[in-house]
Motif scaffolding. Sequence first.
Motif, PDB file in Angstrom:
ATOM      1  N   SER A   1       0.636  -1.221  -0.111  1.00 39.83           N
ATOM      2  CA  SER A   1       0.031  -0.050   0.127  1.00 39.83           C
ATOM      3  C   SER A   1       1.018   1.150  -0.006  1.00 39.83           C
ATOM      4  O   SER A   1       0.349   2.282  -0.048  1.00 39.83           O
ATOM      5  CB  SER A   1      -0.956  -0.175   1.247  1.00 39.83           C
ATOM      6  N   ARG A   2       2.094   1.045  -0.026  1.00 46.24           N
ATOM      7  CA  ARG A   2       3.215   2.173   0.084  1.00 46.24           C
ATOM      8  C   ARG A   2       3.509   2.447  -1.221  1.00 46.24           C
ATOM      9  O   ARG A   2       3.784   1.852  -2.024  1.00 46.24           O
ATOM     10  CB  ARG A   2       4.351   1.870   0.863  1.00 46.24           C
ATOM     11  N   ASP A   3       3.715   3.979  -1.580  1.00 41.66           N
ATOM     12  CA  ASP A   3       3.798   4.422  -2.875  1.00 41.66           C
ATOM     13  C   ASP A   3       5.382   4.016  -3.145  1.00 41.66           C
ATOM     14  O   ASP A   3       5.479   3.460  -4.578  1.00 41.66           O
ATOM     15  CB  ASP A   3       3.831   5.787  -2.964  1.00 41.66           C
TER      16      ASP A   3
ATOM     17  N   ARG B   1       6.475   1.746  -6.507  1.00 41.88           N
ATOM     18  CA  ARG B   1       7.713   2.297  -7.577  1.00 41.88           C
ATOM     19  C   ARG B   1       8.693   1.351  -7.563  1.00 41.88           C
ATOM     20  O   ARG B   1       9.300   1.479  -8.750  1.00 41.88           O
ATOM     21  CB  ARG B   1       8.031   3.549  -7.107  1.00 41.88           C
TER      22      ARG B   1
ATOM     23  N   GLU C   1      -6.534  -0.892  -0.708  1.00 42.45           N
ATOM     24  CA  GLU C   1      -5.717   0.148  -0.529  1.00 42.45           C
ATOM     25  C   GLU C   1      -4.541   0.174  -1.455  1.00 42.45           C
ATOM     26  O   GLU C   1      -4.053   1.082  -1.925  1.00 42.45           O
ATOM     27  CB  GLU C   1      -5.148  -0.070   0.695  1.00 42.45           C
ATOM     28  N   ALA C   2      -4.220  -1.091  -1.775  1.00 39.34           N
ATOM     29  CA  ALA C   2      -2.864  -1.326  -2.575  1.00 39.34           C
ATOM     30  C   ALA C   2      -3.406  -0.716  -4.040  1.00 39.34           C
ATOM     31  O   ALA C   2      -2.765  -0.323  -4.893  1.00 39.34           O
ATOM     32  CB  ALA C   2      -2.415  -2.744  -2.668  1.00 39.34           C
TER      33      ALA C   2
ATOM     34  N   THR D   1      -3.654   2.930  -4.280  1.00 43.54           N
ATOM     35  CA  THR D   1      -2.320   3.624  -4.510  1.00 43.54           C
ATOM     36  C   THR D   1      -1.643   3.484  -5.852  1.00 43.54           C
ATOM     37  O   THR D   1      -0.990   4.418  -6.184  1.00 43.54           O
ATOM     38  CB  THR D   1      -1.602   2.839  -3.366  1.00 43.54           C
ATOM     39  N   ALA D   2      -1.922   2.175  -6.368  1.00 42.54           N
ATOM     40  CA  ALA D   2      -1.135   2.045  -7.787  1.00 42.54           C
ATOM     41  C   ALA D   2      -1.960   2.855  -8.879  1.00 42.54           C
ATOM     42  O   ALA D   2      -1.040   3.445  -9.565  1.00 42.54           O
ATOM     43  CB  ALA D   2      -1.393   0.610  -8.153  1.00 42.54           C
ATOM     44  N   ARG D   3      -3.162   3.077  -8.583  1.00 41.38           N
ATOM     45  CA  ARG D   3      -3.783   3.902  -9.505  1.00 41.38           C
ATOM     46  C   ARG D   3      -3.492   5.335  -9.404  1.00 41.38           C
ATOM     47  O   ARG D   3      -3.556   6.192 -10.273  1.00 41.38           O
ATOM     48  CB  ARG D   3      -5.347   3.815  -9.235  1.00 41.38           C
ATOM     49  N   ALA D   4      -3.087   5.791  -8.298  1.00 35.75           N
ATOM     50  CA  ALA D   4      -2.516   7.288  -7.918  1.00 35.75           C
ATOM     51  C   ALA D   4      -1.326   7.596  -8.510  1.00 35.75           C
ATOM     52  O   ALA D   4      -0.815   8.451  -9.176  1.00 35.75           O
ATOM     53  CB  ALA D   4      -2.619   7.377  -6.424  1.00 35.75           C
ATOM     54  N   VAL D   5      -0.493   6.213  -8.621  1.00 38.67           N
ATOM     55  CA  VAL D   5       0.955   6.373  -9.394  1.00 38.67           C
ATOM     56  C   VAL D   5       0.535   6.419 -10.915  1.00 38.67           C
ATOM     57  O   VAL D   5       1.185   7.171 -11.756  1.00 38.67           O
ATOM     58  CB  VAL D   5       1.763   5.198  -9.131  1.00 38.67           C
TER      59      VAL D   5
END
Length: 557
Positions: A385-387, A391, A413-414, A417-421
């Motif tokens: 779940s961490r950016d 990465r 959550e994961a 988070t991936a979609r935010a990247v």
Amino acid sequence: MPTLPLRRNDRRRHLVVCGDSPLAFRLVDELINRYDEDVTVILRSKQENYGPRIAALSRVKVIEAAAPDNNAFQQAKVSTARALAVLGSDDAGNIHAALLAQDINPDLRLVLRLFNMSLGHRVRTLFADCAVLSDAAMAAPSFVAAALGREGPTHIRVSGRTLYVVRRDEVDADRIICGLADTTDHTNADLLPVEEHSSDLVLAFTNGSGVERAVGHKRGRWVAAVRRNFGSVFNRKVGVAALSLFVLLAIGTTMFATFGGYTWWNAIYETALDVAGAAQPLDSLPVINKITQVMVTIVGISIIPIITAVALDAVVSARLAAAAGPQGPFRDHVVVIGLGQVGVRVIAQLHDLGVPVVGIDRNENARGIPLAKRLGLPVIIGDASRDDTLRAAYIGTSRALVTLSSHDVVNLEAALTARAVREDLLVVLRLFDNDFARLVERRFNIDVSRSVSFLAAPAFAAAMVERQVVGTIPVGRRVLLIAEVPVGDGTGLDRLTVREVEQRFEVRVIGLQRRTEQRLDWQPSPEHQLVPRDRLMVVATRSGLGQILAGSISPGQ
């Protein structure tokens, strides 16, 4: 293995399920609502895991016990039960429980959930009547197919023949066995529609041509692998520098040919010598040639350290890869989060298909870690779940993300988070609750969600009522089943034609084994009239399978 139809008085004998997992809940619900069975459940606590949900179901008797031992089996009246399903996560514990239950009731039908199917095939021979199934093995192909952007698992092995799910416009008409679904409405596919030709998703048989396509895909993957390795050695800065120097060499050659009085071949020759350091200083040369010669010589001197750096980088990278596995950067790969029972099968199948994989798990002792190391697949130990963890897995250049942990919130959550990247990333999400999955897909624009227990429970339920489900076909969040159905004497199937069976039940008949023959007829006549001891191979919805199984039982049995 052929199974005998149940006697009617046996049908009322209860079934016993051991477990409090999502699979146990789905299985009990399936037995009650699809097969009209009475079920006793042995679980650790009504207040833990899926205990509250199981206890809330109607017609369920719950026995609380620390483990499925002799005392728990006595309370559950295993001695008079018809079948027992043991669904723990420990293979050895499940086998132990089955041995205890068989001592109490030698005629008991056993359905065991095992991860190690090689062990399962051997263990099955130790019991008189036993089915060994793996929910992870059933669900993994669906996740793999979704990650590759396909509908349903690619291939299904049925009675010595390989079938596969494909779009109607991607296969020759003479290879189509039956239509499966109309997926025009992506949120609510129409399974086994009345008008079969409206199905855009079909079941077909292979004819060997797929091998050629597979070879082509392997060649394409080989080229992609070379490109990835090239990119890992020639990083962006080195590439820009090298390109700039080669542009200068091209300019120098052009100047020799255009202003220096050389022919093009002599210009190339002169440039090559100057790059190699063989330039001859002559006062008589024109000024333009002197300038060009100096420029080309300096470029040649600059190229040498770049070539040396690239060679050293390649050697070091190769040695690091041999010592610690493949190194990044990665492109066009699939990131798999959660290397448990399902994750280990997903990474294995993706690797078999030649698809690059990067695994993530917070537990360094996860089941899939040894396999990943053996296959040379990179694994990141960390919080998905961490950016920074995502990465590190090069999520920005991946083709898909598959989240397979056993916790819905962790998976969601994961995924977010991936979609935010990367907003356009294909995300395949493992979720238990079907309604929650539907909301997540719509509100968060998640591409695909799957439930392992939802995909596997129908096969476990059919095994408990002594029917053989030989394959499952996920369609979206729903599932079709491939099953063998015997025709009993005086049953609802007796004297019906194949066409009438398809019209009366939610099924498609894809094969028929006549009572006088051993082989399976894959193209039975629609007008063939069924007789006792015929056996049908059908594709059915869950409700359709329950209907046709009920019709296969003789009234006097």
